[in-house]
Motif scaffolding. Structure first.
Motif, short mmCIF file in Angstrom:
data_model
loop_
_atom_site.label_atom_id
_atom_site.label_comp_id
_atom_site.label_asym_id
_atom_site.label_seq_id
_atom_site.Cartn_x
_atom_site.Cartn_y
_atom_site.Cartn_z
N ARG A 186 48.28 58.97 31.26
CA ARG A 186 48.78 57.88 32.09
C ARG A 186 47.89 57.66 33.30
O ARG A 186 47.63 56.53 33.71
CB ARG A 186 50.23 58.16 32.52
CG ARG A 186 51.23 58.11 31.39
CD ARG A 186 52.65 57.96 31.92
NE ARG A 186 53.06 59.06 32.77
CZ ARG A 186 53.69 60.15 32.35
NH1 ARG A 186 53.97 60.29 31.06
NH2 ARG A 186 54.04 61.11 33.19
N GLU A 190 45.89 54.32 34.28
CA GLU A 190 46.15 53.67 35.57
C GLU A 190 44.86 53.32 36.28
O GLU A 190 44.77 52.31 36.98
CB GLU A 190 47.02 54.60 36.43
CG GLU A 190 47.59 53.95 37.68
CD GLU A 190 46.64 54.02 38.86
OE1 GLU A 190 46.44 52.98 39.52
OE2 GLU A 190 46.11 55.10 39.13
N PRO A 194 44.56 49.35 34.06
CA PRO A 194 45.78 49.25 34.86
C PRO A 194 46.77 48.21 34.35
O PRO A 194 47.94 48.26 34.70
CB PRO A 194 45.26 48.87 36.25
CG PRO A 194 43.93 48.24 36.00
CD PRO A 194 43.36 48.97 34.82
N THR A 197 49.92 49.87 32.71
CA THR A 197 50.72 50.87 33.40
C THR A 197 51.59 50.24 34.49
O THR A 197 51.32 49.13 34.95
CB THR A 197 49.85 51.96 34.05
OG1 THR A 197 49.00 51.36 35.03
CG2 THR A 197 49.01 52.69 33.01
N VAL A 199 52.96 51.35 38.27
CA VAL A 199 52.80 52.32 39.35
C VAL A 199 53.91 52.13 40.36
O VAL A 199 54.14 51.01 40.83
CB VAL A 199 51.42 52.16 40.04
CG1 VAL A 199 51.28 53.18 41.17
CG2 VAL A 199 50.30 52.34 39.03
N THR A 231 53.49 57.11 37.65
CA THR A 231 52.94 56.09 36.75
C THR A 231 53.63 56.17 35.39
O THR A 231 53.90 57.26 34.89
CB THR A 231 51.42 56.29 36.57
OG1 THR A 231 50.78 56.25 37.84
CG2 THR A 231 50.83 55.21 35.67
N ARG A 296 49.92 47.66 44.19
CA ARG A 296 49.57 48.02 42.81
C ARG A 296 48.18 47.51 42.45
O ARG A 296 47.44 48.17 41.72
CB ARG A 296 50.62 47.46 41.86
CG ARG A 296 51.96 48.16 41.98
CD ARG A 296 53.05 47.48 41.20
NE ARG A 296 54.32 48.16 41.35
CZ ARG A 296 55.47 47.71 40.91
NH1 ARG A 296 55.53 46.54 40.28
NH2 ARG A 296 56.58 48.39 41.10
N CYS A 299 45.80 50.01 43.95
CA CYS A 299 45.82 51.24 43.14
C CYS A 299 44.98 51.05 41.89
O CYS A 299 44.32 51.98 41.41
CB CYS A 299 47.24 51.61 42.74
SG CYS A 299 48.25 52.30 44.06
#
Length: 654
Positions: A186, A190, A194, A197, A199, A231, A296, A299
């Motif tokens: 995961r 991520e 991304p 996923t 987050v 995640t 997000r 991230c």
């Protein structure tokens, strides 16, 4: 673990090219386990001629690959090698930011598993003579052909070792490596894919294991900034929706927790990667929801991509005024006249900003005028997509006409949604008991509103709600609380959540309809803040307290208990929710000649005899209660000081 393909329904997707489909077919047939993904863009460097993908083999390691169209150009051997080294360095650096993916040796770090990047030439057919060439021998550590042809026999599955990919790894890793765990898979996704996923802004407490590693010459020092947020993978249905790159306009209607906001962000990532020369817009009404999107995006390493715009509607209008019209708004919130002028300027060709894809979240609280402006910013070519997502049950703002969805009232724009309204019933958020509670609340509410003629239950499916199987930590509903005792009740619940259920303050949100309502001498936020300050309980406001404009904290930077109005929490969710401060919902309020008058919501008959305006306000208040309860993932406490025996209390009790 069996092999999981990303996306699974690749044969139906036009943006997945011939070579990528061949790879997925091969992986499905010959690989026994792991994750095999194509059409990803971890560094923003994929092009029409070079696509990227990855294969996570749990027992062997991680391979990322670039798929080149055409054949090898022998004059570009050095360029290929330089390219592979550059990509490998960037991806390795990206993975090292994850606490869950690294080991440490003193102040140095390395990946837990072997990693290498290679390039593929699906159109190249390598024969014995070609392999003997010195140039090919030089390239062999950086290129693989075997992914494109079966090399198995007697039912044996493919392994990375069959391709000699890990024969000379540049990057240091844990030599005691045995297995890539699911949490590590995961974390890899991520950072590299991304769009697949979810987050959550909750930092996992990860301890970096210590190993004896051999660090390369490069700087692999522990920075202290390595982190790991909670995640989750998207499921197969969500992945299919992300890869649905169909044209035209469409609507997604879904109840809370169905992941519509997640889908919109993931689709924005996908469109921004596929259409790099075009802009993509993701807009909403709520600042906190926009901030959660931006968190997000950052991230996901999408923060530096110039073609993806994430902002509230009013920030969009402000951007158009300042950057396209060289003008300014009177305030941060555009007036109706300013929005109309903006629409006029777009129609006159004075605004050049356009978007290939426009995604609108929480569309149920958008004014039709807002939607008209957004629609005019859509590129006119056939690949453009205009997607609105929302929940008609969360219309926390009163509609100007009963029962009308905002997209039906756009001036001069008639959109045909036949066959393009998609319902998502699955609930990914609420635990089972909380889900049952809000599902029953929803049915009761809509049955009553339908009987009163306030909604048309035949036009839209209002009660589509399925339950998760996740256990609930706590669910309590207390009604009939005297308004003077509401502060003490809230403090009791906070103590119970901390001491009995061992939650952290940062797990808790307290939601309320109004910061204050002077008409009924109800100053809930001030009372609450004073009580929390007195007890030394940390908290963050994600809505302004009215007195101090700097009192508001960005959602992604909150510490302690989150305090928010219901409207400001739209699109967000929390581990534990305390819903309180409901007394003003005993009434509807309307302003007449500068003074505010209240009208008690004493019975369903009283609602039936109210004016259209008051009926719309009652409906929005009911839906706000439902919205607030649906923010809770695992814990929900409802503390009601609404007058007893009223329709609003009935909704809470039933």
């Amino acid at each position: 673990m069996t092999i999981r393909l990303w996306p699974l329904d690749y044969e139906k997707k036009e943006h997945i090219n011939k070579a990528e489909k061949a790879l997925l077919r091969d992986a499905k047939k010959h690989f026994g386990e792991g994750h095999f993904a194509v059409n990803i863009d971890p560094l923003g460097m994929s092009t029409d001629k070079v696509q990227m993908g990855m294969y996570i083999s749990p027992k062997e390691g991680l391979v990322t690959f670039s798929i080149y169209s055409g054949k090898i150009n022998f004059n570009d051997i050095d360029s290929y090698i330089t390219y592979v080294s550059f990509i490998e360095d960037r991806i390795y650096e990206r993975l090292l930011d994850s606490k869950v993916l690294i080991v440490r040796d003193g102040d140095k770090k390395a990946l837990k598993f072997p990693y290498k990047h290679v390039i593929m030439f699906p159109d190249e057919r390598v024969g014995g003579i070609a392999v003997m060439q010195a140039k090919i021998r030089k390239l062999l550590p950086y290129v693989t052909y075997n992914f494109f042809r079966p090399i198995t026999s007697k039912g044996q599955e493919k392994r990375i070792t069959d391709f000699n990919i890990f024969s000379n790894i540049r990057k240091p890793f844990d030599k005691t490596f045995k297995m890539i765990q699911e949490i590590e898979c995961r974390a890899i996704f991520e950072r590299l894919a991304p769009e697949y996923t979810v987050v959550i802004p909750e930092i996992d407490d990860i301890k970096i294991p210590t190993r004896k590693i051999v660090a390369a010459d490069e700087d692999l020092t522990i920075t202290g900034e390595e982190s790991e947020y909670t995640t989750f993978f998207l499921d197969e249905y969500q992945v299919a929706q992300v890869n649905d790159m169909g044209q035209g306009h469409r609507i997604i209607l879904a109840n809370p927790g169905a992941g519509k906001s997640v889908l919109l962000l993931s689709k924005a990532f996908k469109y921004a990667s596929v259409y790099k020369e075009s802009n993509v817009l993701l807009t909403c009404y709520n600042n906190n929801l926009a901030d959660s999107y931006i968190f997000r995006r950052n991230c996901a390493n999408f923060g530096d991509r110039k073609n993806i715009f994430i902002m509230t509607f009013h920030k969009l209008v402000k951007k158009i005024y300042e950057e396209c019209l060289n003008d300014r708004l009177e305030d941060n919130i555009a007036t109706e006249e300013e929005i109309k002028n903006c629409i006029k300027q777009i129609k006159n060709g004075n605004v050049k900003l356009r978007f290939k894809a426009i995604f609108i979240d929480e569309v149920q609280i958008f004014d039709p005028l807002y939607l008209e402006l957004c629609y005019l910013l859509l590129e006119s070519d056939t690949n453009g997509v205009f997607l609105m997502a929302g929940d008609l049950n969360q219309a926390v703002r009163a509609l100007s006409r009963k029962g009308d969805a905002p997209w039906k009232r756009m001036r001069g724009i008639k959109l045909n949604f036949n066959g393009r309204v998609k319902y998502i019933e699955k609930n990914y958020r609420n635990s089972i008991e909380i889900g049952k509670y809000i599902s029953k609340m929803l049915k009761l509410m809509n049955d009553r509103l339908s009987m009163l003629g306030l909604i048309n239950s035949m036009e839209y499916e209002y009660n589509s709600f399925t339950l998760s199987d996740k256990p609930t930590i706590a669910l309590k509903v207390k009604v009939g609380i005297p308004r003077i005792n509401i502060r003490d009740e809230v403090l009791k619940v906070i103590t119970e959540l901390i001491e009995k259920y061992h939650l952290r303050y940062s797990d808790i949100a307290i939601l309320f309809p109004y910061k204050q309502h002077a008409c009924v001498r109800y100053y809930f936020l001030n009372w609450l803040k004073a009580s929390l300050d007195d007890k030394g309980i940390p908290y963050s406001l994600i809505t302004s307290d009215g007195a101090n404009p700097n009192s508001k904290t960005r959602y992604s930077q909150t510490t302690g208990i989150v305090l928010s109005t219901i409207e400001s929490s739209l699109g967000l969710d929390f581990k534990a929710v305390i819903l309180a401060g409901l007394f003003p919902y005993s009434y509807v309020f309307k302003e007449t000649n500068g003074s505010v008058k209240k009208e008690e919501i004493s019975s369903w008959t009283k609602i039936k005899n109210m004016s259209d305006e008051s009926q719309a306000r009652v409906q929005s208040q009911m839906r706000a209660i439902y919205t607030a309860c649906s923010r809770a993932r695992d814990v929900l406490y409802v503390l009601s000081d609404i007058k007893e025996g009223t329709p609003m209390e009935e909704i809470l009790k039933q």
